[in-house]
Design a protein around this motif. Structure first.
Motif, PDB file in Angstrom:
ATOM      1  N   VAL A  46      25.959  -7.207  -0.262  1.00  0.00           N
ATOM      2  CA  VAL A  46      26.309  -5.923  -0.891  1.00  0.00           C
ATOM      3  C   VAL A  46      25.698  -5.851  -2.289  1.00  0.00           C
ATOM      4  O   VAL A  46      25.122  -4.825  -2.676  1.00  0.00           O
ATOM      5  CB  VAL A  46      27.840  -5.732  -0.921  1.00  0.00           C
ATOM      6  CG1 VAL A  46      28.222  -4.497  -1.728  1.00  0.00           C
ATOM      7  CG2 VAL A  46      28.384  -5.631   0.501  1.00  0.00           C
ATOM      8  N   ALA A  47      25.801  -6.919  -3.060  1.00  0.00           N
ATOM      9  CA  ALA A  47      25.244  -6.938  -4.416  1.00  0.00           C
ATOM     10  C   ALA A  47      23.730  -6.713  -4.383  1.00  0.00           C
ATOM     11  O   ALA A  47      23.193  -5.954  -5.205  1.00  0.00           O
ATOM     12  CB  ALA A  47      25.571  -8.258  -5.106  1.00  0.00           C
ATOM     13  N   ASP A  48      23.049  -7.335  -3.443  1.00  0.00           N
ATOM     14  CA  ASP A  48      21.596  -7.154  -3.341  1.00  0.00           C
ATOM     15  C   ASP A  48      21.244  -5.709  -2.998  1.00  0.00           C
ATOM     16  O   ASP A  48      20.279  -5.157  -3.544  1.00  0.00           O
ATOM     17  CB  ASP A  48      21.004  -8.098  -2.286  1.00  0.00           C
ATOM     18  CG  ASP A  48      20.985  -9.552  -2.741  1.00  0.00           C
ATOM     19  OD1 ASP A  48      21.201  -9.814  -3.953  1.00  0.00           O
ATOM     20  OD2 ASP A  48      20.771 -10.430  -1.873  1.00  0.00           O
ATOM     21  N   ARG A  49      22.002  -5.100  -2.112  1.00  0.00           N
ATOM     22  CA  ARG A  49      21.744  -3.706  -1.739  1.00  0.00           C
ATOM     23  C   ARG A  49      21.965  -2.781  -2.940  1.00  0.00           C
ATOM     24  O   ARG A  49      21.179  -1.880  -3.199  1.00  0.00           O
ATOM     25  CB  ARG A  49      22.597  -3.275  -0.551  1.00  0.00           C
ATOM     26  CG  ARG A  49      22.243  -1.882  -0.059  1.00  0.00           C
ATOM     27  CD  ARG A  49      22.847  -1.452   1.262  1.00  0.00           C
ATOM     28  NE  ARG A  49      24.146  -1.963   1.605  1.00  0.00           N
ATOM     29  CZ  ARG A  49      24.377  -2.946   2.480  1.00  0.00           C
ATOM     30  NH1 ARG A  49      23.377  -3.544   3.095  1.00  0.00           N
ATOM     31  NH2 ARG A  49      25.601  -3.337   2.742  1.00  0.00           N
ATOM     32  N   ILE A  50      23.049  -3.022  -3.687  1.00  0.00           N
ATOM     33  CA  ILE A  50      23.333  -2.204  -4.866  1.00  0.00           C
ATOM     34  C   ILE A  50      22.226  -2.374  -5.907  1.00  0.00           C
ATOM     35  O   ILE A  50      21.718  -1.394  -6.463  1.00  0.00           O
ATOM     36  CB  ILE A  50      24.714  -2.556  -5.461  1.00  0.00           C
ATOM     37  CG1 ILE A  50      25.812  -2.094  -4.497  1.00  0.00           C
ATOM     38  CG2 ILE A  50      24.903  -1.930  -6.843  1.00  0.00           C
ATOM     39  CD1 ILE A  50      27.185  -2.627  -4.836  1.00  0.00           C
ATOM     40  N   ALA A  51      21.844  -3.601  -6.168  1.00  0.00           N
ATOM     41  CA  ALA A  51      20.792  -3.858  -7.157  1.00  0.00           C
ATOM     42  C   ALA A  51      19.476  -3.211  -6.731  1.00  0.00           C
ATOM     43  O   ALA A  51      18.752  -2.661  -7.562  1.00  0.00           O
ATOM     44  CB  ALA A  51      20.617  -5.356  -7.360  1.00  0.00           C
ATOM     45  N   GLY A  52      19.193  -3.239  -5.426  1.00  0.00           N
ATOM     46  CA  GLY A  52      17.969  -2.619  -4.930  1.00  0.00           C
ATOM     47  C   GLY A  52      17.967  -1.109  -5.091  1.00  0.00           C
ATOM     48  O   GLY A  52      16.945  -0.501  -5.402  1.00  0.00           O
ATOM     49  N   ARG A  53      19.122  -0.497  -4.909  1.00  0.00           N
ATOM     50  CA  ARG A  53      19.219   0.963  -4.987  1.00  0.00           C
ATOM     51  C   ARG A  53      19.410   1.445  -6.421  1.00  0.00           C
ATOM     52  O   ARG A  53      18.894   2.483  -6.809  1.00  0.00           O
ATOM     53  CB  ARG A  53      20.387   1.443  -4.131  1.00  0.00           C
ATOM     54  CG  ARG A  53      20.469   2.968  -4.029  1.00  0.00           C
ATOM     55  CD  ARG A  53      21.619   3.433  -3.185  1.00  0.00           C
ATOM     56  NE  ARG A  53      21.417   3.046  -1.797  1.00  0.00           N
ATOM     57  CZ  ARG A  53      22.279   3.290  -0.831  1.00  0.00           C
ATOM     58  NH1 ARG A  53      23.397   3.933  -1.073  1.00  0.00           N
ATOM     59  NH2 ARG A  53      22.042   2.900   0.398  1.00  0.00           N
ATOM     60  N   ARG A  54      20.164   0.683  -7.219  1.00  0.00           N
ATOM     61  CA  ARG A  54      20.557   1.154  -8.554  1.00  0.00           C
ATOM     62  C   ARG A  54      19.955   0.334  -9.696  1.00  0.00           C
ATOM     63  O   ARG A  54      20.262   0.575 -10.857  1.00  0.00           O
ATOM     64  CB  ARG A  54      22.078   1.150  -8.664  1.00  0.00           C
ATOM     65  CG  ARG A  54      22.739   2.134  -7.697  1.00  0.00           C
ATOM     66  CD  ARG A  54      24.241   2.000  -7.707  1.00  0.00           C
ATOM     67  NE  ARG A  54      24.883   2.903  -6.777  1.00  0.00           N
ATOM     68  CZ  ARG A  54      25.423   4.068  -7.109  1.00  0.00           C
ATOM     69  NH1 ARG A  54      25.395   4.481  -8.337  1.00  0.00           N
ATOM     70  NH2 ARG A  54      25.995   4.819  -6.192  1.00  0.00           N
ATOM     71  N   GLY A  55      19.149  -0.657  -9.359  1.00  0.00           N
ATOM     72  CA  GLY A  55      18.492  -1.440 -10.397  1.00  0.00           C
ATOM     73  C   GLY A  55      19.244  -2.687 -10.833  1.00  0.00           C
ATOM     74  O   GLY A  55      18.637  -3.648 -11.272  1.00  0.00           O
ATOM     75  N   ALA A  56      20.564  -2.674 -10.721  1.00  0.00           N
ATOM     76  CA  ALA A  56      21.394  -3.817 -11.118  1.00  0.00           C
ATOM     77  C   ALA A  56      22.811  -3.567 -10.623  1.00  0.00           C
ATOM     78  O   ALA A  56      23.164  -2.451 -10.258  1.00  0.00           O
ATOM     79  CB  ALA A  56      21.400  -3.988 -12.635  1.00  0.00           C
ATOM     80  N   VAL A  57      23.594  -4.626 -10.620  1.00  0.00           N
ATOM     81  CA  VAL A  57      25.028  -4.507 -10.323  1.00  0.00           C
ATOM     82  C   VAL A  57      25.733  -4.463 -11.670  1.00  0.00           C
ATOM     83  O   VAL A  57      25.751  -5.448 -12.397  1.00  0.00           O
ATOM     84  CB  VAL A  57      25.532  -5.701  -9.483  1.00  0.00           C
ATOM     85  CG1 VAL A  57      27.038  -5.602  -9.270  1.00  0.00           C
ATOM     86  CG2 VAL A  57      24.799  -5.764  -8.159  1.00  0.00           C
ATOM     87  N   ARG A  58      26.263  -3.287 -12.020  1.00  0.00           N
ATOM     88  CA  ARG A  58      26.935  -3.161 -13.307  1.00  0.00           C
ATOM     89  C   ARG A  58      28.176  -2.295 -13.171  1.00  0.00           C
ATOM     90  O   ARG A  58      28.451  -1.754 -12.127  1.00  0.00           O
ATOM     91  CB  ARG A  58      25.994  -2.636 -14.384  1.00  0.00           C
ATOM     92  CG  ARG A  58      25.217  -1.393 -14.086  1.00  0.00           C
ATOM     93  CD  ARG A  58      24.302  -1.065 -15.262  1.00  0.00           C
ATOM     94  NE  ARG A  58      23.143  -0.288 -15.139  1.00  0.00           N
ATOM     95  CZ  ARG A  58      22.114  -0.374 -14.322  1.00  0.00           C
ATOM     96  NH1 ARG A  58      22.095  -1.259 -13.395  1.00  0.00           N
ATOM     97  NH2 ARG A  58      21.082   0.412 -14.375  1.00  0.00           N
TER      98      ARG A  58
END
Length: 190
Positions: A18-30
């Motif tokens: 999930v973190a990788d998908r978020i970072a890929g779509r939004r640039g980072a997990v924040r």
């Protein structure tokens, strides 16, 4: 933040996915995603809904951003406000209207449909209902799909605000507090 940020080396496989998908779509997990990763299934679904509402909703981008600001101010979510007010202005929401919302004054908009949108959202959040007149006017501007997307936006951005405030997600250190009656995570006299 009230919960520790999950160390990437200690994430479960599902959290990592999930973190990788978020970072890929939004640039980072924040921001709130650092909280929601504690429940990776919820995080995955919340992120998907949020991505639809922010990037693919039937509403014009300026109104998607305005709905976020309305919910952020309703729940005093400074992180959301700070992250989005400039985008709302760059998309056509008057800067003075944004300031008025932050200061809990009645905003003035350049477009009649933006005023109708604001009234629809505020009536729903504050009164829990929308008057027949406001509903009819909003339906004329946005149609059935637009109204459903508006309610979805308000629900999603309200959940976002509640997450940010409950877990005291770090406020951006480089930003001024946006609301005169809120400091940190407490109400003060304005």
């Amino acid at each position: 933040m009230r919960l520790p940020v999950i160390d990437p080396d200690e994430m479960t496989p599902r959290q990592r996915e999930v973190a990788d998908r978020i970072a890929g779509r939004r640039g980072a997990v924040r921001g709130p995603f650092r909280v929601w990763l504690n429940s990776p299934e919820l995080c995955d679904r919340v992120e998907a809904l949020g991505a639809f509402l922010r990037f693919d909703s039937s509403l014009p981008l300026r109104l998607r951003e305005l709905s976020l600001l309305i919910a952020a101010r309703h729940f005093d979510a400074q992180y959301s406000w700070n992250a989005h007010w400039e985008k709302a202005v760059s998309e056509g929401i008057p800067a003075e209207a944004v300031r008025a919302i932050a200061e809990r004054r009645l905003p003035l908009f350049d477009r009649a449909e933006d005023d109708t949108f604001y009234r629809f959202c505020v009536e729903l959040l504050e009164n829990h209902f929308v008057s027949a007149e406001t509903f009819a006017e909003a339906k004329k501007h946005f149609g059935a799909q637009g109204l459903v997307d508006t309610v979805g936006s308000l629900g999603n951005f309200s959940m976002l605000a509640l997450c940010l405030n409950a877990f005291e997600v770090d406020l951006q250190a480089d930003r001024e507090p946006p609301f005169p009656d809120i400091r940190g995570y407490a109400r003060v006299r304005a």
